[in-house]
Design an enzyme around this catalytic site. Structure first.
Site, short mmCIF file in Angstrom:
data_model
loop_
_atom_site.label_atom_id
_atom_site.label_comp_id
_atom_site.label_asym_id
_atom_site.label_seq_id
_atom_site.Cartn_x
_atom_site.Cartn_y
_atom_site.Cartn_z
N ARG A 1 0.90 -1.35 0.24
CA ARG A 1 0.62 -0.03 -0.14
C ARG A 1 0.67 0.96 -0.13
O ARG A 1 1.95 1.03 0.76
CB ARG A 1 -1.06 -0.42 1.11
CG ARG A 1 -2.45 0.09 0.71
CD ARG A 1 -3.46 -0.56 2.04
NE ARG A 1 -2.65 -0.14 3.22
CZ ARG A 1 -3.07 0.88 4.43
NH1 ARG A 1 -3.94 1.59 4.42
NH2 ARG A 1 -2.14 0.19 5.30
N SER B 1 6.93 -5.29 7.46
CA SER B 1 6.27 -6.30 9.18
C SER B 1 6.99 -7.20 9.08
O SER B 1 6.86 -8.88 8.45
CB SER B 1 5.10 -7.03 8.38
OG SER B 1 4.23 -5.23 8.29
N ASP C 1 4.77 -3.81 11.53
CA ASP C 1 3.20 -3.50 12.11
C ASP C 1 2.69 -3.18 12.74
O ASP C 1 1.74 -2.41 13.30
CB ASP C 1 2.40 -4.56 10.78
CG ASP C 1 2.65 -5.64 11.12
OD1 ASP C 1 3.54 -5.93 12.11
OD2 ASP C 1 2.37 -5.98 10.49
C1 BGC Z 1 6.63 -10.58 10.96
C2 BGC Z 1 6.15 -9.68 11.98
C3 BGC Z 1 4.83 -8.91 11.45
C4 BGC Z 1 3.76 -9.54 11.99
C5 BGC Z 1 2.37 -9.67 11.40
C6 BGC Z 1 4.90 -11.81 11.15
O1 BGC Z 1 5.34 -12.62 10.28
O2 BGC Z 1 7.35 -11.53 11.63
O3 BGC Z 1 7.59 -8.78 11.58
O4 BGC Z 1 4.69 -8.12 12.77
O5 BGC Z 1 3.95 -11.36 11.09
O6 BGC Z 1 3.07 -9.46 10.50
#
Ligand code: BGC
Length: 521
Positions: free
Chosen positions: A130, A194, A247
């Site tokens: 996004r 994320s 995130d």
């Molecule tokens: C990632 C995290 C992320 C989470 C939610 C996980 O697989 O390692 O960094 O915050 O997913 O998106």
């Protein structure tokens, strides 16, 4: 333990069902005779056969599902284990071997709602990318315009350079459309990325491993901000990545913008993770300044809890199977028991197991061999089906029937529907309990009298009971002196990244953007 159809339905459903039955009874008595007579004449012989469940079959189903149950004392044990892993992640002497990495994010300041500026926010964490242009208007008001681009599977699993080139092409297209390309303003970017990153500053983040089905080459151990900025510069885009956040951090920030008691950010979506505000004196790995405020947001990366086998005592053979067929076997063990990328698959494996043991879909023996149906294929039972099935209340099972038909089971019986719903409930309840145990550790550790948890993610948003199940469990696990609240965070990955970028930059005020969102392929 044995269950009858009534026992499969949860207690809170039984009262309305009894009422419905009472109303229905009178009508049924009058119409029943006529309908029965018609049915005996019209129905084909095979449909007249009802499958009365044998009590010993019920026992066998319960034995399978018992493996998903987590007792209260086990939850407390899990909390102790998690706290020990957290301390290992925060201590410089044990950090390297620790599985729960507890990365300091370099985000120390929580927004006040007075932030003003126009920034770009980018959000990559799953199959969508996004791009947002965000106006922070200074009185807790935020205006935004955004566009969603899909990330093709070939890019998710291809070359890293190609990934960042693709992201900068999307950014280019968006800025062109918003008439902010090639102006004399260099737009600050807050990038929500994320995946687990070890940070050395707000704009320096080394990817430690891919999760959630990504596996682009040449990115692990590299500075993601640098890779992205190179791609931006190559395309001559007037923008600079000033902050990279997880995130969970965006979720905490966006929630704190409205509720200053927010101290935890949680994601329950494709993946799962949490962050929280920690006191600097507890962060042995901290390399930044000790100025006020003496706190920093810690990105826990709690999805990796259990990667050192500490959670083996609650794992089932279905969890093992899900793990082995994933893109990252042996990794993200806690995440694989909770999050949306895996929940549907756990349910599918249990359904298949019961089917193979001849405990489910007894009227469908002739279709067992149809390996083309989604039921037999990895990923064939979507996590959104779990939510749909659990939305059914009472005994009609209209949603469950639709889902079962979607996966290739035509005309499921009442028993089939009830059992599939029971499986979904057990799998999602286990996930909610595990998330609750994790959150309770954080809330008890923060120790403030009032703590708000900002939450986001598709699993949390669309599952009909996840929140209630989680809260019920937390009521038991959180210290009685603490009041906690769970609040849905409004677009943390977008607004949170913008807030961090704004706090990092002190940006200039630009013309407000219009409101709209669209998706392109
Ligand atoms: C990632 C995290 C992320 C989470 C939610 C996980 O697989 O390692 O960094 O915050 O997913 O998106």
């Amino acid at each position: 333990m044995r269950f009858s159809v009534v026992q499969i339905l949860e207690d809170d459903l039984i009262a309305p069902i009894i009422k419905k039955v009472a109303y229905g009874l009178a009508t049924t008595c009058i119409l029943g005779g006529a309908v029965y007579a018609g049915y005996r004449v019209a129905a084909p012989a095979q449909q007249q056969t009802r499958h009365y469940r044998q009590p010993e079959l019920n026992d066998q189903i319960e034995t399978v599902l018992d493996s998903l149950k987590i007792a209260d004392d086990q939850l407390v044990h899990i909390m102790h284990l998690l706290e020990a892993e957290m301390n290992a992640g925060l201590s410089p002497s044990t950090h390297d071997q620790a599985v729960v990495k507890m990365f300091p994010t370099y985000v120390k300041n929580i927004p006040t709602g007075t932030e003003v500026g126009q920034v770009l926010a980018l959000d990559l964490g799953g199959t969508n990318f996004r791009v947002l242009l965000i106006d922070l208007r200074g009185n807790s008001r935020i205006e935004l315009t955004s566009k969603i681009f899909l990330i093709p599977q070939s890019i998710m699993m291809g070359d890293g350079k190609q990934l960042f080139r693709h992201l900068s092409e999307c950014l280019h297209e968006f800025m062109l459309k918003e008439h902010i390309l090639n102006t004399d303003v260099c737009y600050p970017i807050g990038f929500t990325f994320s995946f687990p990153c070890s940070q050395e500053g707000l704009a320096s983040a080394r990817l430690t491993s891919w999760t959630k089905g990504f596996s682009c080459s040449g990115v692990v151990n590299e500075d993601v901000v640098k890779l992205f900025q190179n791609a931006i510069n190559e395309k001559g885009i007037n923008a600079k990545c000033v902050a990279l956040i997880n995130d969970t951090v965006g979720t905490l920030m966006a929630c704190a913008y409205k509720d200053p008691a927010t101290a935890v950010g949680l994601i329950l979506g494709t993946g799962t993770n949490a962050c929280y505000i920690e006191q600097l004196d507890k962060v042995g790995t901290w390399k930044g300044d000790y100025d006020e405020p003496k706190q920093v947001i810690i990105n826990m990366e709690w999805g990796a809890f259990g990667d050192n086998h500490r959670l083996d005592f609650i794992r089932t053979r279905y969890d093992e199977e899900v793990d082995l067929s994933s893109t990252n076997p042996g990794r993200q063990i806690f995440e694989k028991m909770i999050s949306g990328l895996y929940m549907g698959e756990i349910v599918r494996l249990i359904i298949l197991d019961l089917l193979q043991r001849e405990l489910l879909f007894l009227g469908h023996r002739d279709t067992y061999g149809d390996y083309k149906t989604p039921l037999y294929n990895r990923g064939g039972f979507y996590t959104k089906f779990v939510s749909t099935v659990e939305t059914d209340e009472g005994i009609k099972f209209s949603n469950t029937r639709r889902v079962l038909e979607d996966i290739g089971i035509q005309n499921p019986t009442f028993d089939d529907c009830a059992i599939v719903q029971h499986i979904c409930r057990q799998v999602s309840k286990r996930a909610a309990k595990l998330a609750a145990a994790g959150l309770s550790v954080l809330i008890n550790r923060i120790g403030r009298p009032n703590v708000t948890v900002g939450v986001d993610g598709s699993l949390y948003r669309y599952h009909p009971r996840f929140k209630t199940n989680m809260e019920r469990c937390m009521d038991m696990l959180v210290n009685k002196s603490i009041q906690f609240k769970i609040a849905l965070s409004d677009d943390g990955s977008g607004k949170g990244a913008a807030l961090v970028a704004c706090l990092a930059e002190g940006t200039s005020w630009k013309k407000p953007a219009a409101h709209h969102e669209e998706t392109v392929n």
